[in-house]
Motif scaffolding. Sequence first.
Motif, PDB file in Angstrom:
ATOM      1  N   VAL A   1      -7.954  68.040 -28.610  1.00  0.00           N
ATOM      2  CA  VAL A   1      -7.479  66.669 -28.746  1.00  0.00           C
ATOM      3  C   VAL A   1      -6.088  66.571 -28.117  1.00  0.00           C
ATOM      4  CG1 VAL A   1      -6.855  64.849 -30.375  1.00  0.00           C
ATOM      5  CG2 VAL A   1      -8.799  66.365 -30.881  1.00  0.00           C
ATOM      6  N   PRO A   2      -5.861  65.639 -27.196  1.00  0.00           N
ATOM      7  CA  PRO A   2      -4.538  65.522 -26.571  1.00  0.00           C
ATOM      8  C   PRO A   2      -3.418  65.422 -27.607  1.00  0.00           C
ATOM      9  CG  PRO A   2      -6.111  64.132 -25.426  1.00  0.00           C
ATOM     10  CD  PRO A   2      -6.827  64.653 -26.648  1.00  0.00           C
ATOM     11  N   GLN A   3      -2.300  66.058 -27.291  1.00  0.00           N
ATOM     12  CA  GLN A   3      -1.102  66.111 -28.134  1.00  0.00           C
ATOM     13  C   GLN A   3      -1.219  67.101 -29.298  1.00  0.00           C
ATOM     14  OE1 GLN A   3       1.805  64.330 -27.213  1.00  0.00           O
ATOM     15  NE2 GLN A   3       0.484  64.059 -25.426  1.00  0.00           N
ATOM     16  N   SER A   4      -2.331  67.839 -29.363  1.00  0.00           N
ATOM     17  CA  SER A   4      -2.471  68.836 -30.433  1.00  0.00           C
ATOM     18  C   SER A   4      -1.593  70.046 -30.157  1.00  0.00           C
ATOM     19  CB  SER A   4      -3.927  69.327 -30.525  1.00  0.00           C
ATOM     20  OG  SER A   4      -4.814  68.293 -30.844  1.00  0.00           O
ATOM     21  N   VAL A   5      -1.130  70.667 -31.226  1.00  0.00           N
ATOM     22  CA  VAL A   5      -0.449  71.951 -31.128  1.00  0.00           C
ATOM     23  C   VAL A   5      -1.346  72.990 -31.776  1.00  0.00           C
ATOM     24  CG1 VAL A   5       1.517  73.322 -31.938  1.00  0.00           C
ATOM     25  CG2 VAL A   5       1.885  71.037 -31.006  1.00  0.00           C
ATOM     26  N   ASN A   6      -1.535  74.104 -31.075  1.00  0.00           N
ATOM     27  CA  ASN A   6      -2.419  75.161 -31.547  1.00  0.00           C
ATOM     28  C   ASN A   6      -1.640  76.269 -32.250  1.00  0.00           C
ATOM     29  OD1 ASN A   6      -3.907  78.021 -30.198  1.00  0.00           O
ATOM     30  ND2 ASN A   6      -4.940  76.760 -31.704  1.00  0.00           N
TER      31      ASN A   6
ATOM     32  N   LYS B   1     -14.518  61.042 -26.613  1.00  0.00           N
ATOM     33  CA  LYS B   1     -13.059  60.935 -26.601  1.00  0.00           C
ATOM     34  C   LYS B   1     -12.456  61.810 -25.494  1.00  0.00           C
ATOM     35  CE  LYS B   1     -12.909  58.413 -30.399  1.00  0.00           C
ATOM     36  NZ  LYS B   1     -12.501  56.991 -30.380  1.00  0.00           N
ATOM     37  N   GLU B   2     -11.259  61.434 -25.085  1.00  0.00           N
ATOM     38  CA  GLU B   2     -10.528  62.184 -24.067  1.00  0.00           C
ATOM     39  C   GLU B   2     -10.149  63.573 -24.603  1.00  0.00           C
ATOM     40  OE1 GLU B   2      -6.317  61.881 -21.556  1.00  0.00           O
ATOM     41  OE2 GLU B   2      -6.952  60.243 -22.877  1.00  0.00           O
ATOM     42  N   ALA B   3     -10.207  64.582 -23.729  1.00  0.00           N
ATOM     43  CA  ALA B   3      -9.829  65.936 -24.120  1.00  0.00           C
ATOM     44  C   ALA B   3      -8.853  66.514 -23.104  1.00  0.00           C
ATOM     45  CB  ALA B   3     -11.066  66.826 -24.227  1.00  0.00           C
ATOM     46  N   ASP B   4      -8.127  67.517 -23.524  1.00  0.00           N
ATOM     47  CA  ASP B   4      -7.161  68.184 -22.661  1.00  0.00           C
ATOM     48  C   ASP B   4      -7.516  69.669 -22.587  1.00  0.00           C
ATOM     49  OD1 ASP B   4      -4.987  68.380 -20.993  1.00  0.00           O
ATOM     50  OD2 ASP B   4      -3.606  67.397 -22.388  1.00  0.00           O
ATOM     51  N   VAL B   5      -6.937  70.390 -21.620  1.00  0.00           N
ATOM     52  CA  VAL B   5      -7.179  71.826 -21.453  1.00  0.00           C
ATOM     53  C   VAL B   5      -5.862  72.512 -21.098  1.00  0.00           C
ATOM     54  CG1 VAL B   5      -9.578  71.535 -20.692  1.00  0.00           C
ATOM     55  CG2 VAL B   5      -7.730  71.600 -18.993  1.00  0.00           C
ATOM     56  N   VAL B   6      -5.852  73.841 -21.243  1.00  0.00           N
ATOM     57  CA  VAL B   6      -4.703  74.655 -20.817  1.00  0.00           C
ATOM     58  C   VAL B   6      -5.121  75.443 -19.583  1.00  0.00           C
ATOM     59  CG1 VAL B   6      -3.252  76.640 -21.402  1.00  0.00           C
ATOM     60  CG2 VAL B   6      -3.654  74.858 -23.103  1.00  0.00           C
ATOM     61  N   ASP B   7      -4.277  75.465 -18.570  1.00  0.00           N
ATOM     62  CA  ASP B   7      -4.545  76.265 -17.370  1.00  0.00           C
ATOM     63  C   ASP B   7      -4.290  77.729 -17.710  1.00  0.00           C
ATOM     64  OD1 ASP B   7      -5.065  76.982 -14.733  1.00  0.00           O
ATOM     65  OD2 ASP B   7      -2.972  76.721 -14.128  1.00  0.00           O
ATOM     66  N   GLN B   8      -5.354  78.513 -17.727  1.00  0.00           N
ATOM     67  CA  GLN B   8      -5.262  79.924 -18.097  1.00  0.00           C
ATOM     68  C   GLN B   8      -5.767  80.789 -16.949  1.00  0.00           C
ATOM     69  OE1 GLN B   8      -8.005  82.139 -20.998  1.00  0.00           O
ATOM     70  NE2 GLN B   8      -6.205  81.759 -22.310  1.00  0.00           N
ATOM     71  N   ILE B   9      -5.172  81.953 -16.802  1.00  0.00           N
ATOM     72  CA  ILE B   9      -5.585  82.887 -15.757  1.00  0.00           C
ATOM     73  C   ILE B   9      -5.919  84.235 -16.387  1.00  0.00           C
ATOM     74  CG2 ILE B   9      -3.220  83.664 -15.252  1.00  0.00           C
ATOM     75  CD1 ILE B   9      -4.058  83.833 -12.290  1.00  0.00           C
ATOM     76  N   ALA B  10      -7.006  84.861 -15.918  1.00  0.00           N
ATOM     77  CA  ALA B  10      -7.372  86.194 -16.391  1.00  0.00           C
ATOM     78  C   ALA B  10      -6.358  87.209 -15.897  1.00  0.00           C
ATOM     79  CB  ALA B  10      -8.775  86.557 -15.905  1.00  0.00           C
ATOM     80  N   THR B  11      -6.188  88.284 -16.640  1.00  0.00           N
ATOM     81  CA  THR B  11      -5.180  89.289 -16.282  1.00  0.00           C
ATOM     82  C   THR B  11      -5.420  89.871 -14.901  1.00  0.00           C
ATOM     83  OG1 THR B  11      -5.048  89.849 -18.627  1.00  0.00           O
ATOM     84  CG2 THR B  11      -4.024  91.372 -17.083  1.00  0.00           C
ATOM     85  N   ALA B  12      -6.680  90.167 -14.576  1.00  0.00           N
ATOM     86  CA  ALA B  12      -6.986  90.748 -13.265  1.00  0.00           C
ATOM     87  C   ALA B  12      -6.607  89.789 -12.142  1.00  0.00           C
ATOM     88  CB  ALA B  12      -8.477  91.098 -13.189  1.00  0.00           C
ATOM     89  N   ASP B  13      -6.860  88.510 -12.343  1.00  0.00           N
ATOM     90  CA  ASP B  13      -6.494  87.519 -11.330  1.00  0.00           C
ATOM     91  C   ASP B  13      -4.981  87.370 -11.233  1.00  0.00           C
ATOM     92  OD1 ASP B  13      -9.177  87.007 -10.785  1.00  0.00           O
ATOM     93  OD2 ASP B  13      -9.294  85.399 -12.277  1.00  0.00           O
ATOM     94  N   PHE B  14      -4.308  87.429 -12.378  1.00  0.00           N
ATOM     95  CA  PHE B  14      -2.850  87.374 -12.385  1.00  0.00           C
ATOM     96  C   PHE B  14      -2.272  88.536 -11.580  1.00  0.00           C
ATOM     97  CE2 PHE B  14       1.070  88.870 -14.626  1.00  0.00           C
ATOM     98  CZ  PHE B  14       1.918  87.834 -14.253  1.00  0.00           C
ATOM     99  N   ALA B  15      -2.826  89.737 -11.799  1.00  0.00           N
ATOM    100  CA  ALA B  15      -2.347  90.923 -11.087  1.00  0.00           C
ATOM    101  C   ALA B  15      -2.519  90.763  -9.574  1.00  0.00           C
ATOM    102  CB  ALA B  15      -3.094  92.161 -11.573  1.00  0.00           C
ATOM    103  N   ARG B  16      -3.610  90.128  -9.142  1.00  0.00           N
ATOM    104  CA  ARG B  16      -3.853  89.939  -7.709  1.00  0.00           C
ATOM    105  C   ARG B  16      -3.001  88.826  -7.108  1.00  0.00           C
ATOM    106  NH1 ARG B  16      -9.332  90.802  -9.242  1.00  0.00           N
ATOM    107  NH2 ARG B  16      -9.613  88.543  -9.468  1.00  0.00           N
ATOM    108  N   GLU B  17      -2.774  87.777  -7.879  1.00  0.00           N
ATOM    109  CA  GLU B  17      -2.163  86.584  -7.321  1.00  0.00           C
ATOM    110  C   GLU B  17      -0.640  86.505  -7.451  1.00  0.00           C
ATOM    111  OE1 GLU B  17      -4.037  83.044  -8.746  1.00  0.00           O
ATOM    112  OE2 GLU B  17      -6.065  83.864  -8.511  1.00  0.00           O
ATOM    113  N   VAL B  18      -0.083  87.124  -8.480  1.00  0.00           N
ATOM    114  CA  VAL B  18       1.345  86.952  -8.720  1.00  0.00           C
ATOM    115  C   VAL B  18       2.170  87.638  -7.644  1.00  0.00           C
ATOM    116  CG1 VAL B  18       1.660  89.007 -10.187  1.00  0.00           C
ATOM    117  CG2 VAL B  18       3.150  87.010 -10.492  1.00  0.00           C
ATOM    118  N   ASN B  19       3.191  86.967  -7.201  1.00  0.00           N
ATOM    119  CA  ASN B  19       4.149  87.510  -6.246  1.00  0.00           C
ATOM    120  C   ASN B  19       5.515  87.471  -6.931  1.00  0.00           C
ATOM    121  OD1 ASN B  19       6.036  87.955  -4.193  1.00  0.00           O
ATOM    122  ND2 ASN B  19       4.826  86.876  -2.648  1.00  0.00           N
ATOM    123  N   LEU B  20       5.944  88.602  -7.433  1.00  0.00           N
ATOM    124  CA  LEU B  20       7.142  88.630  -8.278  1.00  0.00           C
ATOM    125  C   LEU B  20       8.424  88.297  -7.514  1.00  0.00           C
ATOM    126  CD1 LEU B  20       6.345  91.698 -10.569  1.00  0.00           C
ATOM    127  CD2 LEU B  20       6.011  89.262 -11.021  1.00  0.00           C
TER     128      LEU B  20
END
Length: 472
Positions: free
Chosen positions: A288-293, A355-374
């Motif tokens: 639900v939009p504006q929810s805190v988890n 009703k309208e819903a929201d999502v969080v942009d999440q990345i898997a660890t393996a994808d993070f390891a490949r994509e992140v440029n520190l």
Amino acid sequence: MKIEQIYTGCLAQGAYYITSNGEAAIIDPLRETAPYINRLQKDGVKLKYIFETHFHADFVSGHVDLSKTTGAPIVYGPNAACGFDCISAKDGELFKLGDITIKVLHTPGHTLESSTFLLKDETGKDYCIFSGDTLFLGDVGRPDLAQKAANMTKEELAGMLYDSLMNKIMPLADDVIVYPAHGAGSACGKNMMKETVDSLGNQKRINYALNQPDKAAFVKAVTDGLLPPPAYFGLNVAMNKKGYESFDSVLKRGLHALTPDEFEAAADGSGAFILDTRDSAAFYKGFVPQSVNIGLNGDFAPWAGALMADVKHPLLLVTEEGKEAETVTRLSRVGFDNILGYLKGGFAAWLQAGKEADVVDQIATADFAREVNLSQDKVIDIRTEAEYAAEHVQDAYNRPLAYINDWIKDIDPKEHFFMYCGSGYRSMIAASILEARGYRNFTEVAGGFKAISNAAVPKTNFVCQSKVMKAE
């Protein structure tokens, strides 16, 4: 004589149930009293006393409801001024319970009324102490919570605590058992052990606070490194001191089922805080939009208290089906009584209603390891400073979740960043707070540092002070 420690892990809190020859006492009970009443009836014993070691800050005790139900008096140590009938015992006063005796040892320092209860067995021998927040295992109670009420500095209270420990606790025999009010994870101390029972002799040997050379060293040791207390602490103290609405009334109101339309209208009309207590793995996919988890399967009540702060603000709940009563109960333990109801059918019903819903942009660890440029990407570690110092993603910034209200205002909404915690629990809390306040420029790393530690991502344990966010 029987002594049972009733330990509640999410609060790191120990209550105690004692029986002797048909009589019982309960020390520092939790808010919901039905388990105690049922236990008394099952054992066929009469509750004679409800002992409180002090006015608790981190949870709301069940003393008021328990006394109303059973007629047992509430006993505090000296200096306790209650908004309800209670006994403010004298230092050294004795309370007979069946064949045993409980002696009040006034041990101020954590608070002015703080007391330790010394239990003497059937032979009159000192058997154990219920030390409240005066003495923990591996630590002592923090001396900074009662400064305003006592009109004293934390250093003055620490000096008072030193005198209490040296004059009242240390002279007791080494074989006396220590039953503290809290264990590791509680915000009432800073260095508590994970064990919840120990001998006083062992504490005399290993507890850093009990091994300082003098009072000045003790004061410095116990006041150094204290984190700011959670904002809800003062409100819980007031409830414990003045009284509160009965738990049964809170539970009844909180279990008011709302259809999606009613839930939406209540949220719009009341300005209520929407709290979603599902696991992060379900939350990020839709909410639900504006929810805190803040997930039930974690340090739920302490984080709810720390981040929502105002226990009087109205709440609306989204839970897993069947978890409504547990959620209301656990919120009530830290003083959140103004619960307007819950979404009937959970988030699935919300979706089915269109009703309208929201999502969080999440990345898997393996994808993070490949994509992140520190060298180019910004990474935020929201674990504690100690966790961050031990090891973290190279060049990550430390922004502890506990301080999110301080650092959120410094975020550039146009600059993307990756965010992680220890396992994903805290980062999802942070993600939901960020989205509720309009920030969309981040990606949460699934599994947190526990997963990252096994991935091909550069790490370091070097702490760059410019990258550590401290509370103001």
